[in-house]
Design a protein around this motif. Structure first.
Motif, PDB file in Angstrom:
ATOM      1  N   GLY A 131       8.180  -3.787  -4.672  1.00  0.00           N
ATOM      2  CA  GLY A 131       8.616  -2.695  -3.800  1.00  0.00           C
ATOM      3  C   GLY A 131       7.783  -2.603  -2.534  1.00  0.00           C
ATOM      4  N   ILE A 132       6.461  -2.748  -2.671  1.00  0.00           N
ATOM      5  CA  ILE A 132       5.595  -2.726  -1.489  1.00  0.00           C
ATOM      6  C   ILE A 132       5.896  -3.924  -0.599  1.00  0.00           C
ATOM      7  N   GLY A 133       6.129  -5.083  -1.225  1.00  0.00           N
ATOM      8  CA  GLY A 133       6.453  -6.269  -0.455  1.00  0.00           C
ATOM      9  C   GLY A 133       7.750  -6.128   0.327  1.00  0.00           C
ATOM     10  N   ILE A 134       8.739  -5.442  -0.262  1.00  0.00           N
ATOM     11  CA  ILE A 134      10.010  -5.250   0.438  1.00  0.00           C
ATOM     12  C   ILE A 134       9.814  -4.421   1.700  1.00  0.00           C
TER      13      ILE A 134
ATOM     14  N   ALA B 278      -8.206   0.714  -5.881  1.00  0.00           N
ATOM     15  CA  ALA B 278      -7.643   1.562  -6.933  1.00  0.00           C
ATOM     16  C   ALA B 278      -6.398   2.295  -6.438  1.00  0.00           C
ATOM     17  N   GLY B 279      -6.407   2.732  -5.178  1.00  0.00           N
ATOM     18  CA  GLY B 279      -5.244   3.422  -4.622  1.00  0.00           C
ATOM     19  C   GLY B 279      -4.031   2.523  -4.540  1.00  0.00           C
ATOM     20  N   VAL B 280      -4.243   1.257  -4.117  1.00  0.00           N
ATOM     21  CA  VAL B 280      -3.126   0.306  -4.062  1.00  0.00           C
ATOM     22  C   VAL B 280      -2.567   0.062  -5.456  1.00  0.00           C
ATOM     23  N   LEU B 281      -3.464  -0.064  -6.446  1.00  0.00           N
ATOM     24  CA  LEU B 281      -3.016  -0.288  -7.821  1.00  0.00           C
ATOM     25  C   LEU B 281      -2.207   0.907  -8.337  1.00  0.00           C
ATOM     26  N   LEU B 282      -2.705   2.114  -8.070  1.00  0.00           N
ATOM     27  CA  LEU B 282      -1.979   3.307  -8.525  1.00  0.00           C
ATOM     28  C   LEU B 282      -0.620   3.421  -7.838  1.00  0.00           C
ATOM     29  N   LEU B 283      -0.569   3.079  -6.538  1.00  0.00           N
ATOM     30  CA  LEU B 283       0.707   3.126  -5.818  1.00  0.00           C
ATOM     31  C   LEU B 283       1.694   2.124  -6.419  1.00  0.00           C
ATOM     32  N   ALA B 284       1.197   0.914  -6.719  1.00  0.00           N
ATOM     33  CA  ALA B 284       2.071  -0.093  -7.324  1.00  0.00           C
ATOM     34  C   ALA B 284       2.573   0.370  -8.688  1.00  0.00           C
ATOM     35  N   LEU B 285       1.692   0.989  -9.477  1.00  0.00           N
ATOM     36  CA  LEU B 285       2.116   1.480 -10.791  1.00  0.00           C
ATOM     37  C   LEU B 285       3.128   2.611 -10.661  1.00  0.00           C
TER      38      LEU B 285
ATOM     39  N   GLY C 203     -11.768   5.002   6.259  1.00  0.00           N
ATOM     40  CA  GLY C 203     -13.032   5.626   5.912  1.00  0.00           C
ATOM     41  C   GLY C 203     -13.357   5.592   4.432  1.00  0.00           C
ATOM     42  N   LEU C 204     -12.467   5.042   3.620  1.00  0.00           N
ATOM     43  CA  LEU C 204     -12.682   5.031   2.165  1.00  0.00           C
ATOM     44  C   LEU C 204     -13.390   3.753   1.729  1.00  0.00           C
ATOM     45  N   PRO C 205     -14.164   3.801   0.646  1.00  0.00           N
ATOM     46  CA  PRO C 205     -14.800   2.589   0.118  1.00  0.00           C
ATOM     47  C   PRO C 205     -13.744   1.598  -0.375  1.00  0.00           C
ATOM     48  N   ILE C 206     -14.086   0.312  -0.346  1.00  0.00           N
ATOM     49  CA  ILE C 206     -13.146  -0.725  -0.751  1.00  0.00           C
ATOM     50  C   ILE C 206     -12.667  -0.540  -2.197  1.00  0.00           C
ATOM     51  N   PRO C 207     -13.556  -0.211  -3.170  1.00  0.00           N
ATOM     52  CA  PRO C 207     -13.057   0.016  -4.535  1.00  0.00           C
ATOM     53  C   PRO C 207     -12.032   1.133  -4.620  1.00  0.00           C
ATOM     54  N   VAL C 208     -12.212   2.180  -3.818  1.00  0.00           N
ATOM     55  CA  VAL C 208     -11.254   3.285  -3.826  1.00  0.00           C
ATOM     56  C   VAL C 208      -9.915   2.821  -3.253  1.00  0.00           C
ATOM     57  N   ILE C 209      -9.973   2.006  -2.188  1.00  0.00           N
ATOM     58  CA  ILE C 209      -8.733   1.491  -1.597  1.00  0.00           C
ATOM     59  C   ILE C 209      -7.994   0.612  -2.607  1.00  0.00           C
TER      60      ILE C 209
END
Length: 494
Positions: free
Chosen positions: A191-194, A226-233, A218-224
Motif C-alpha cells: 500500500g505504501i509502495g502504491i 518503528a513508525g514506518v512498521l506500525l503504519l505498514a501493519l 526531528g525524531l530518532p531513527i529507531p522511532v522513525i
C-alpha cells in the motif's frame, strides 16, 4: 425471446447471455472511476490545470468504458457453446475458428461466480475443471443464473442434489484472525509502495518525501523505523480485513452423502463451488505463527483440478480454500468430516540431525547478512551500529525460525490417512488419504546422506500433485512409503 435450453442435445450452438455486455461494462466503468480519483489527485499535485485533469480522467474513463463495451459485444458475437450428454463445447469464430471441448464425464469441479452487477442482472460465470491435476478448464461467461445452476446439476450427474449436511457457517468473529496472516505486513508495504508509485507517475515523489521529512526529521531513527512498521501493519490490517470480508462473507459449506463438497461464499463476488467427492484426496491445514499463537488455522482441500497457480492451458486453477482462518477446533472438525476420520494430533518427530541442519542454515544466514551490513560501516564509520543491529535481529529471527521449524517437522500414519507437517512461517499440515497416494519419490543430497536423512515426496492427483516432507530418518522412511503399497520397497535399495 428465450434462448434454447442447453439440456436439449439438438439445440445446437447457443449464444452467451447478452446481459454480459452491460455487466462487464459497468464493472469496468467502476474500476476506471476508482482509478481516476488518485490519478486526478496526482495530476493536481503535479501542477496540471483542472481542465486538463478533467479531460484526461473523464475522457479516459469514457474511452475505456466504450472499448470494454465494444470488446464484450464482439466476444458475444463470435462465441457459442453447446452441451450434449457427452461433452461441453465452446467455439470462437473470428479470423479463425477455435473449439474447446471438455468431456462431461471428466468434469469434477464446477464453480459459479457472480459479482454485484451480475447478480443484479441475473447472470453468472461458470468455470468447469476436469479430474486431472493439471487438466482442462473451461469458462462460460456469462449465462443466465438459472441456466448456470441447471448446467451445474447436469454436469455433476445429480450429485449436487443428494442429501447433504451443513459443515460450517461464517462466524463474524473470525475476522479477528485475518490480520494474523503472513501477508499482513506485505499488504501494508504494498500500500505504501502504491502511493509512491502514483506520485512517481507525476514526478511528485520529491514533494511527497519533503512533506513527510518535514514532519519526522526531528525524531530518532529507531522511532522513525518503528513508525514506518506500525503504519505498514495498520494499512496491512485494513487490507487483510477487507479481503477476508470480500472472500468469505456468507460462507456456507455443505457435505453431501457421496463425499462431495458445496461451498458458498463472497460479498462483492458471490462464488458457488462444488468439489466432486471422488476427486478429493485430502486436506491441508495452514498455520503461520500468528494463527498458531491464536489457536487458529485455515483449511484447504486437496482435490483434482483445485490448487494455486495455473494449469497447462495457462488458466488459474480453482481455489482450494474451504474454511478461512478460524479456531483450530472448527478447521479440524471439518477436515475430519472430509477425510472420514479425525485429523491426527500426535506426530512422530524427525531425528536430531534435522534440527542441526536448520540451525546451521540459520547461522549461515546470520553470517551472510552481518557481512553485508559491514560494508556501509567500513565506508562510513558513524554507521558502526548497523552490523550490530543486523546481527542481533537476524540471529533472533533466524534461530527462532530454525528451532520452530524443527519442532513442527513430523508425520503421522493412521488407518486411512498420512499426515505430513513442516514449515515455520508457512507451517502446513497435509493430510492425504492413503487410497489417493499414487506413490513416493525419495531424494537425498550429499549432506543428507552423511546425516542419515531423506526427503520423501508423496504424489497424488490433487492440489500441486506433490507433497514434500524433508529430513525424514532412514528408519522412518519405509513406514511412510509403504502407505502406497509394498511395491515401493524398492526405494530402499542403494
Amino acid at each position: 425471446m428465450s434462448a434454447p435450453r442447453e439440456s436439449d442435445p439438438g439445440a445446437g450452438w447457443v449464444r452467451l447471455d447478452p446481459r454480459t455486455i452491460p455487466a462487464t461494462t459497468l464493472v469496468a466503468a467502476g474500476a476506471l472511476v476508482a482509478a481516476a480519483v488518485p490519478v486526478a489527485i496526482g495530476m493536481l499535485l503535479g501542477g496540471l490545470g483542472v481542465g486538463w485533469v478533467l479531460l484526461w480522467t473523464i475522457g479516459g474513463t469514457l474511452v475505456g468504458t466504450s472499448a470494454t463495451a465494444v470488446s464484450e459485444a464482439a466476444r458475444l458475437a463470435v462465441t457459442r457453446y453447446r452441451v450434449d450428454p457427452h461433452r461441453v463445447e465452446r467455439r470462437v469464430r473470428f479470423l479463425s475458428s477455435t473449439t474447446s471441448t471438455l468431456s462431461t464425464s471428466r468434469v469434477r469441479n464446477v464453480e459459479i461466480t457472480a459479482d454485484v452487477v451480475q447478480r443484479r442482472l441475473g447472470v453468472a460465470t461458470v468455470r468447469l475443471a476436469s479430474g486431472e491435476t493439471d487438466g482442462s478448464r473451461m469458462t462460460l461467461g456469462a449465462l443466465d443464473r438459472d441456466v448456470a445452476e441447471d448446467l451445474r446439476r447436469r454436469l455433476l450427474a445429480g450429485r449436487a442434489t443428494t442429501d447433504s449436511s451443513e459443515l460450517v457457517r461464517l462466524d463474524p468473529g473470525w475476522v479477528r484472525y485475518a490480520p494474523a496472516g503472513v501477508m499482513t505486513p506485505l499488504f501494508g508495504l504494498a500500500g505504501i509502495g502504491i502511493v509512491f508509485q502514483v506520485a512517481d507517475w507525476f514526478g511528485a515523489v520529491p514533494e511527497v518525501l519533503a512533506w513527510v521529512w518535514d514532519r519526522i526529521s526531528g525524531l530518532p531513527i529507531p522511532v522513525i523505523a518503528a513508525g514506518v512498521l506500525l503504519l505498514a501493519l495498520l494499512v496491512g490490517t485494513i487490507a487483510s480485513v477487507a479481503i477476508f470480508v470480500e472472500n468469505w462473507w456468507n460462507l456456507r459449506l455443505d457435505h453431501h452423502r457421496d463425499g462431495s463438497l458445496e461451498l458458498h461464499r463472497g460479498l462483492l463476488v458471490a462464488r458457488h463451488t462444488t468439489f466432486d467427492g471422488r476427486r478429493v484426496r485430502g486436506v491441508t491445514l495452514r498455520q503461520p505463527p500468528g494463527l498458531r499463537t491464536l489457536g487458529a488455522a485455515r483449511l484447504d482441500v486437496v482435490a483434482a483440478g483445485a490448487g494455486t497457480g495455473k494449469d497447462e492451458e495457462g488458466k488459474a486453477k480453482q481455489s482450494p480454500a474451504l474454511v478461512p482462518a478460524s479456531p483450530l477446533a472448527v478447521s479440524s472438525r471439518v477436515a475430519g468430516t472430509v477425510l472420514g476420520e479425525p485429523v491426527p494430533t500426535g506426530f512422530d518427530a524427525h531425528p536430531p540431525a534435522a534440527r542441526r541442519r536448520r540451525l546451521v542454515r540459520a547461522i549461515a544466514v546470520v553470517v551472510v547478512v552481518t557481512g553485508a551490513a559491514l560494508v556501509p560501516a567500513v565506508i562510513w564509520a558513524w554507521l558502526w551500529w548497523v552490523p550490530l543491529v543486523a546481527a542481533v535481529l537476524t540471529a533472533t529471527v533466524a534461530i527462532w525460525a530454525g528451532l520452530d521449524n524443527s519442532r513442527g517437522l513430523g508425520h503421522a500414519i493412521t488407518a486411512g490417512a498420512v499426515a505430513l507437517r513442516k514449515g515455520s512461517l508457512l507451517r502446513r499440515t497435509d493430510v492425504l488419504r492413503r487410497e489417493g497416494i499414487l506413490g513416493w519419490n525419495i531424494r537425498r543430497s550429499p549432506l543428507q546422506r552423511r546425516a542419515g536423512l531423506v526427503t520423501l515426496v508423496a504424489t497424488t492427483a490433487g492440489g500441486g500433485g506433490a507433497f514434500r516432507l524433508p529430513d525424514v530418518g532412514l528408519a522412518q522412511a519405509p513406514e511412510l512409503w509403504r502407505t502406497a503399497g509394498t511395491v515401493w520397497d524398492h526405494l530402499a535399495r542403494p
